[in-house]
Design an enzyme around this catalytic site. Structure first.
Site, short mmCIF file in Angstrom:
data_model
loop_
_atom_site.label_atom_id
_atom_site.label_comp_id
_atom_site.label_asym_id
_atom_site.label_seq_id
_atom_site.Cartn_x
_atom_site.Cartn_y
_atom_site.Cartn_z
N THR A 1 -11.82 -26.98 -20.40
CA THR A 1 -12.38 -25.62 -20.42
C THR A 1 -11.69 -24.86 -21.54
OG1 THR A 1 -10.64 -24.74 -18.98
CG2 THR A 1 -12.60 -25.58 -17.90
N GLU B 1 -17.10 -27.10 -15.30
CA GLU B 1 -16.85 -27.87 -14.07
C GLU B 1 -18.13 -28.44 -13.47
OE1 GLU B 1 -15.67 -24.99 -14.90
OE2 GLU B 1 -13.54 -24.77 -14.41
N LYS C 1 -12.51 -2.37 -10.41
CA LYS C 1 -12.39 -1.88 -9.05
C LYS C 1 -12.05 -0.40 -9.08
CE LYS C 1 -11.70 -4.12 -4.82
NZ LYS C 1 -11.07 -5.13 -4.03
N TRP D 1 -16.45 -2.13 -6.14
CA TRP D 1 -16.67 -2.94 -7.34
C TRP D 1 -17.74 -2.34 -8.25
CZ3 TRP D 1 -16.89 -8.46 -4.82
CH2 TRP D 1 -15.58 -8.90 -4.60
P1 ADP Z 1 -15.28 -20.86 -20.64
O1 ADP Z 1 -16.15 -19.67 -20.93
O2 ADP Z 1 -14.01 -20.52 -19.94
O3 ADP Z 1 -15.20 -21.82 -21.74
P2 ADP Z 1 -17.45 -22.16 -19.46
O4 ADP Z 1 -18.08 -22.29 -20.77
O5 ADP Z 1 -17.38 -23.27 -18.54
O6 ADP Z 1 -16.00 -21.70 -19.57
O7 ADP Z 1 -18.06 -20.86 -18.83
C1 ADP Z 1 -18.38 -20.76 -17.50
C2 ADP Z 1 -18.48 -19.34 -17.11
O8 ADP Z 1 -19.32 -18.62 -18.01
C3 ADP Z 1 -19.10 -19.14 -15.76
O9 ADP Z 1 -18.17 -19.33 -14.73
C4 ADP Z 1 -19.59 -17.71 -15.86
O10 ADP Z 1 -18.54 -16.79 -15.65
C5 ADP Z 1 -20.01 -17.60 -17.30
N1 ADP Z 1 -21.45 -17.83 -17.44
C6 ADP Z 1 -22.09 -18.97 -17.72
N2 ADP Z 1 -23.42 -18.77 -17.79
C7 ADP Z 1 -23.63 -17.47 -17.56
C8 ADP Z 1 -24.79 -16.64 -17.49
N3 ADP Z 1 -25.99 -17.12 -17.71
N4 ADP Z 1 -24.61 -15.34 -17.21
C9 ADP Z 1 -23.38 -14.83 -17.00
N5 ADP Z 1 -22.25 -15.54 -17.05
C10 ADP Z 1 -22.36 -16.85 -17.32
#
Ligand code: ADP
Length: 541
Positions: free
Chosen positions: A183, A327, A437, A442
């Site tokens: 990640t 994940e 918050k 929220w």
């Molecule tokens: P990182 O951004 O840490 O590299 P990922 O690419 O795995 O990790 O991103 C996953 C996260 O991105 C999700 O848990 C969520 O918070 C956000 N995310 C993914 N798709 C969307 C979406 N369509 N709208 C809003 N948030 C999103």
């Protein structure tokens, strides 16, 4: 043989492309020109690469890294390693040097395949890459440029003269790892995840369904989402499985390069993060390109503003919203309208389409509130999204502590706060750590951002929490205007727009005009940096 049913293997995806679609094209953009070949050629080179890996002495189960853009060579690695029971570790090219050293060492990569133009980054960190036995350079010319990397091989020379057939193992344990990646860390070091043969095949099948990515042989697919991040959303596998023509944007593609590829290759489907689609839209709006082939863009990774969907609709291009994460290989939700919602008024249809969407088959979810109870499906109550399913990973690679934290009770805790409506559409309100918050209630930064970005003068907006003596936290909006500048008068317009949609206590106390919103390595708004810059902003003090 196996004590369970016929195993699900990545090699079966390769097999089908080779037998049924040997003449379909794979196209890669290089600064020097376009590279074109077919699935038939691709298969032969995957075989040659498999022989070369044998000669390099890479053992079964060992990891080999890639440090590369979206290209046909990267696709060859996507198949040659798993189909010979080795593991491809795609390293994110945009993470800090110390993270590169960390992920290569945790994965214990034995070799690293590096794109020519990325060599300087690896030269900088090579002293810390102890597990590597060598580097393989992937260059358009086939030659290795001058470099301090040692020992170094040329990809083309390595596979030259190798046989064009390979005795791929017929049955691979489907639970074994095919690829892995990390990640992009928001806190601490990146966390590793392993993708199994079984998970990849099931993800390819389900993500290809009409109500998901809707992949099929007639697709001319351009995945802008990087192959070094979450398997390029699984497209390299799904496209190969269905025999779609694939168009790879190559090194450092600009929005102009992307529209040129769409025009020249008649791309009809593309995928990437919303910031890409914003930039591509500006190119389309110049009117200089014929993008009439493009019918759909898949947008994921963060929420696309509704205004963006409307703009694409005007060009006859559907912007479909999807949600997922590292994940989950990554696909979890896709937002397509149920048939009986098609007749709703425009406003309601966009309301549904802008949500993250409906859960894919085979996955299970729970939305759990602060008390640990599942929230009502009314689109109003918020809770954390938990997931379980055949392509949700079981934990983080060699990281017991963070595995326990996130997967301890058998569910994957996404860290995303969502609501779920009567129809089952899930909407992400925020990441838990981004929620604001205010006085114990929220406020969703994502919903505010999207509403602000609907203002015609606004290019980008990110909302973070600022400290407040009475309410603890209050929303602070950082806004980039399309024309640039910091015209105070625009603030009123933005406030007015927000007050029509949100309760008064949701409205940002402060709107700051900034030159740009910092982005993460995968193009999302980097709120961590914003919080560092403005999080101590004190409202009402
Ligand atoms: P990182 O951004 O840490 O590299 P990922 O690419 O795995 O990790 O991103 C996953 C996260 O991105 C999700 O848990 C969520 O918070 C956000 N995310 C993914 N798709 C969307 C979406 N369509 N709208 C809003 N948030 C999103």
């Amino acid at each position: 043989m196996f004590d369970y049913e016929y195993p699900l293997n990545v090699s079966d995806l390769l097999y089908r492309a080779r037998y049924l679609f040997p003449n379909k094209e794979l196209v890669t953009r290089y600064p020097e020109g376009i590279h074109r070949y077919t699935y038939g050629d691709f298969y032969k080179r995957v075989c040659k690469l498999a022989h070369a890996l044998d000669k390099l002495g890479v053992e079964k189960g060992e990891r080999v890294g890639s440090f590369a853009w979206n290209t046909f060579r990267h696709l060859e690695l996507y198949f040659a390693l798993p189909c010979t029971e080795r593991v491809l570790h795609t390293v994110n090219i945009r993470i800090p040097d110390e993270h590169i050293a960390h992920v290569v060492s945790v994965a214990e990569d034995k070799y690293l395949f590096v794109d020519e133009d990325l060599i300087p980054i690896i030269e900088r960190v090579q002293d810390r890459l102890d597990t590597l036995k060598g580097y393989i350079v992937m260059s358009h010319s086939g030659k290795v440029p001058d470099t301090t990397l040692k020992p170094v091989y040329s990809y083309e020379e390595l596979i030259e003269g190798e046989e064009e057939e390979y005795p791929f193992p017929e049955f691979i344990d489907e639970k074994s790892t095919a690829l892995m990646c990390f990640t992009s860390a928001t806190t601490g070091f990146p966390k590793g995840v392993e993708y199994t043969h079984r998970g990849i095949v099931l993800h390819s099948l389900v993500s290809s369904l009409p109500d998901a990515f809707n992949m099929h042989e007639r697709r001319v697919m351009m995945a802008v989402v990087p192959m070094f991040h979450v398997l390029s959303w699984g497209y390299p596998f799904a496209c190969t499985m269905v025999g779609a023509k694939q168009v790879f944007p190559g090194s450092q593609p600009t929005p102009k390069d992307l529209v040129e590829l769409i025009e020249r290759e008649k791309v009809n489907y593309a995928a990437g993060v919303p910031t890409i689609w914003l930039a591509v839209l500006s190119e389309i709006e110049t009117g200089k390109y014929d993008v009439s082939s493009l019918k759909e863009v898949l947008s994921g990774g963060s929420a696309p503003p509704r205004a963006l969907m409307e703009s694409y609709d005007k060009y006859g291009i559907t912007l479909t919203h999807a949600y997922g994460m590292t994940e989950a290989y990554p696909l979890v939700l896709v937002s397509r309208l149920k048939s009986y919602l098609e007749d709703l008024p425009d406003n309601d249809r966009y309301r549904f389409r802008a949500k993250q969407g409906l859960l894919l088959p085979c996955l299970r979810c729970r939305v759990v509130g602060e008390s640990g109870q599942e929230v009502a499906h009314n689109g109003e109550e918020f809770g954390e999204l938990l997931l379980r399913g055949p392509w949700i990973v079981k934990g983080y690679y060699r990281d017991k502590e963070r595995t326990q934290e996130t997967f301890g009770d058998g569910w994957y805790h996404t860290g995303d706060v969502v609501s779920i409506d009567e129809e089952g559409y899930i909407q992400v309100a925020d990441r838990t750590k981004d929620l604001i918050k205010s006085g114990g209630e929220w406020v969703s930064s994502v919903q505010l951002e999207n509403a602000i970005m609907a203002h015609p003068a606004v290019k980008e907006a990110a909302v973070i929490a600022a400290r407040h003596p009475r309410w603890d936290e209050r929303p602070l909006a950082c806004v980039v205007l399309k024309e640039g500048g910091k015209e105070e008068g625009k603030k009123e317009g933005i406030r007015e727009l927000l007050s029509k949609r949100f309760p008064k206590w949701w409205l940002p106390d402060e709107i700051l005009f900034v030159d740009e919103i910092p982005k993460t390595s995968v193009g999302k708004f980097d709120k961590k940096v914003l919080r560092k810059d403005f999080g101590d902003y004190y409202i009402g003090g």
